[in-house]
Design a protein around this motif. Structure first.
Motif, PDB file in Angstrom:
ATOM      1  N   ASN A 267      36.456  48.166  36.219  1.00 41.02           N
ATOM      2  CA  ASN A 267      35.441  48.108  35.174  1.00 41.02           C
ATOM      3  C   ASN A 267      35.047  49.514  34.735  1.00 41.02           C
ATOM      4  OD1 ASN A 267      33.522  46.888  33.449  1.00 41.02           O
ATOM      5  ND2 ASN A 267      31.905  47.252  34.945  1.00 41.02           N
ATOM      6  N   HIS A 287      34.253  40.529  32.312  1.00 41.68           N
ATOM      7  CA  HIS A 287      33.861  39.887  33.570  1.00 41.68           C
ATOM      8  C   HIS A 287      34.116  38.382  33.517  1.00 41.68           C
ATOM      9  CE1 HIS A 287      32.342  43.460  35.361  1.00 41.68           C
ATOM     10  NE2 HIS A 287      31.314  43.593  34.550  1.00 41.68           N
ATOM     11  N   VAL A 301      35.084  43.817  41.896  1.00 44.79           N
ATOM     12  CA  VAL A 301      35.293  44.976  41.037  1.00 44.79           C
ATOM     13  C   VAL A 301      35.833  46.070  41.957  1.00 44.79           C
ATOM     14  CG1 VAL A 301      34.272  46.670  39.481  1.00 44.79           C
ATOM     15  CG2 VAL A 301      33.458  44.305  39.461  1.00 44.79           C
ATOM     16  N   GLU A 304      34.610  50.493  40.034  1.00 47.35           N
ATOM     17  CA  GLU A 304      33.419  50.455  39.177  1.00 47.35           C
ATOM     18  C   GLU A 304      33.035  51.888  38.842  1.00 47.35           C
ATOM     19  OE1 GLU A 304      30.870  49.444  36.766  1.00 47.35           O
ATOM     20  OE2 GLU A 304      31.189  47.662  38.008  1.00 47.35           O
TER      21      GLU A 304
END
Length: 664
Positions: A267, A287, A301, A304
């Motif tokens: 992400n 997401h 994740v 991140e």
């Protein structure tokens, strides 16, 4: 729950390791991912294996209570391998062999590379597959990322021809399904079929779509090769995952995820060169895509963002509060673990300016303290939160093959698939409606409304499911260019929208592709949008209703007065058709009517506030960097999940503030 970091012990002197682990423990880190780029260290020369560096790092981490996720190192074939076996390298569409010197420099169709993959994965599994503190495996790293999803060399061409032979059985069938009579492209021998390298004009669209399917199948098979080796050796409670990057590559995440225990995702809301993060709806949609790829199962994740990112160009500096905000947004939408990229910014190599929780000097500062605050809060309620359910009332249809078809023929220089998918997803995000992404394989019965954006390449199975869903009382929202293509990438011979004509209650006899410099106008004539105007960009379907009623018309063009938005009754349900790319304000008004009629729960907020309900937990996320925004709470008394502080009536959200409440 697991909160961790991506750590690269090989990039730091061993004299620093103990201090890194001390700071991780102080922070509250309980898991690290390591080794995904460490092939040269583990196999310094062909057939010679040395795991001593990782043995030492794993011992230090695990003896301090930190669990480990191991990455198989196949995204970075070492120099000795490429020197001895250059046929492993991929080839671009111009026939140029991609050089050693970065990463992902292999073609997935190399038998030799498969052999090396089997050996290193087997050796790693035998070495670490029973380790009590190694909790799981990440296979490879970001399949297909950075244009590594397609390769056009001799090995790829031979594999493509074999794939086609298995699919079509005979050349007559292939020629029929590709329409090779056009431009004298009929094949009389399998060996004549090319990979779609550079040509003067454009390749056959059917060949291009099948090439994308072939590339995706090759990666799915390569992933399964690694997964099968791991499953045959490692403990059953060591999970196997892969960290996807959802950028419409020739990778089929849905197919690949069938072989994984759960899906992971990287992400990055902002990257090098961007002046500001992507829109909150775009982050949320990714997401939702990640959660939906495994049938609604929680995801990790695995990377991140924790600092400014970039290679040769550095992106936007995340503001104070962004780390927490993006962490909470991810968990709200199904993440059960967050691993921050990266622990410390590297002092050498391509990613020198990918900043981490610690910067180049290795000292704990603002970002370190923000992550500490996040971890301390999550210790109080995180496990309950990640076990809470996410129950969507709306679905959006997402088909990677449709994305490929649009990539082959975008038809307007203003068109971008992700942008247009987001255009029709964003209004439900704006209304804070829980939304799943679905494919043709999914059951639609549990939803109240299904959004079908830019349904260019149709899927007969999904079309029939959608018709049944609406017939039984559901609501469908379709957009321009629906029903154009059949599954072999031929244009339908029916009047548009093809097999959807009766369903939508319209016919389209003409349309106009609008380029970047062009726009028309649309005016609403019924419902909330009555009297409201919007620009019409990218595409205009000139709609002729048969049974549908008109909600909006074009204005200021030669087809002024022609329908632009329609609504049709079909069975017990309703079908909306939006014939152009509208501005947000008109779409929001239109969706307000649609969602109310479909009896979908909404939670309207001002400013840039996102609200997500996961079980009994309500996340309130203010994405604005400047505005404090009030949020009217539903009736009753609420308490903050982290501190049990009571809140009633109204919640004041400061810029970038993230708060999780539970109804008392």
């Amino acid at each position: 729950m697991y909160i961790g970091v991506d750590y690269y012990p090989e990039q730091w002197p061993k004299t620093r390791w103990a201090e890194d682990v001390r700071l991780m423990k102080e922070l509250g880190i309980n898991v690290v991912r390591i080794a995904e780029f460490g092939w040269q260290l583990m196999e310094p020369e062909e057939g010679v294996y040395d795991f001593s560096l990782y043995d030492e790092a794993i011992e230090l981490l695990t003896s301090n209570g930190i669990k480990v996720v191991l990455g198989t190192p196949t995204a970075t074939p070492p120099a000795w391998m490429i020197h001895s076996y250059p046929e492993i390298l991929p080839v671009d569409e111009n026939g140029v062999t991609i050089s050693f010197g970065a990463r992902r420099h292999y073609t997935v169709n190399s038998g030799k590379y498969h052999q090396f993959t089997k050996k290193i994965v087997t050796k790693m599994a035998e070495k670490y597959g029973q380790h009590p503190d190694i909790i799981g495996w990440q296979v490879d790293n970001e399949y297909g990322h950075e244009k590594s999803d397609r390769s056009y060399g001799a090995l790829d061409r031979a594999a493509f021809q074999c794939w086609l032979k298995e699919k079509y059985q005979t050349l007559d069938e292939l020629n029929q399904q590709w329409g090779t009579v056009f431009w004298s492209q009929t094949y009389t021998d399998w060996s004549q079929i090319p990979t779609p390298r550079k040509v003067y004009q454009e390749h056959n669209p059917s060949l291009l779509l099948d090439f994308d399917r072939f590339c995706a199948d090759a990666y799915t098979a390569y992933n399964k090769l690694q997964v099968d080796i791991l499953r045959s050796i490692v403990r059953k409670d060591q999970f196997i995952t892969h960290n996807f990057v959802f950028t419409d590559q020739a990778i089929n995440q849905w197919d690949m995820s069938k072989d994984l225990d759960f899906v992971s995702f990287d992400n990055y809301p902002v990257w090098g060169g961007l002046a500001e993060p992507i829109k909150p709806a775009a982050i949320a949609q990714q997401h939702d895509l990640c959660r939906s790829a495994k049938g609604g199962k929680n995801f990790w994740v695995m990377e991140e963002l924790s600092g400014a990112q970039g290679w040769s160009r550095i992106g936007y500096l995340p503001r104070p509060g962004h780390i927490k905000l993006w962490t909470y947004q991810a968990i709200s939408r199904g993440a059960e673990a967050i691993v921050y990229f990266r622990w410390r910014a590297a002092q050498f190599g391509t990613e020198e300016f990918c900043h981490g929780i610690l910067d180049h000097d290795g000292l704990p500062k603002r970002k370190y303290e923000e992550v500490k605050e996040v971890i301390q809060e999550l210790k109080t309620f995180g496990d309950e939160w990640i076990n809470a359910s996410y129950e969507a009332e709306v679905a959006a249809y997402y088909d990677i093959e449709n994305a490929w078809a649009w990539g082959i023929q975008p038809q307007s220089d203003a068109f971008a698939y992700k942008q247009e998918f987001l255009r029709f997803y964003r209004p439900v995000h704006s209304a804070n409606v829980l939304t799943d992404l679905v494919t043709a394989a999914d059951d639609l019965a549990r939803y109240k409304a299904v959004i079908v954006p830019i349904y260019f390449l149709t899927n007969s199975e999904f079309t029939e499911k959608l018709k049944q869903f609406v017939s039984n009382g559901g609501t469908a929202i379709l957009s321009y260019r629906a029903g154009v293509k059949e599954e072999n990438n031929f244009v339908t011979g029916q009047t548009l929208p093809g097999a959807l004509s009766e369903f939508t209650g319209i016919q389209i006899h003409e349309y106009e592709s609008l380029q970047t410099s062009q726009q028309n106008m649309v005016v609403g004539i019924k419902g909330t949008i009555k009297g409201q105007e919007s620009t019409a960009t990218i595409w205009c379907d000139l709609i002729e209703p048969t049974t549908a009623e008109v909600l909006a018309e074009y204005k200021g063009c030669f087809y002024e007065g022609t329908a632009a938005i329609t609504k049709n009754s079909f069975g017990k349900g309703t079908v909306y058709y939006i014939g152009t790319a509208l501005e947000d304000a008109m779409l929001d008004g239109l969706y307000d009517d649609i969602l109310a009629e479909a009896q979908v729960d909404t939670f309207k907020t001002n400013g840039e506030v996102e609200v997500v309900k996961r079980g009994q937990f309500y996340s309130f996320l203010n994405h604005s960097t400047t505005e404090t925004t009030p949020v009217k709470l539903p009736d009753g008394t609420w308490k903050t999940a982290a501190t049990n502080e009571l809140v009633k009536g109204e919640l004041m959200l400061k810029p970038l503030q993230a708060v999780v409440l539970i109804n008392e």
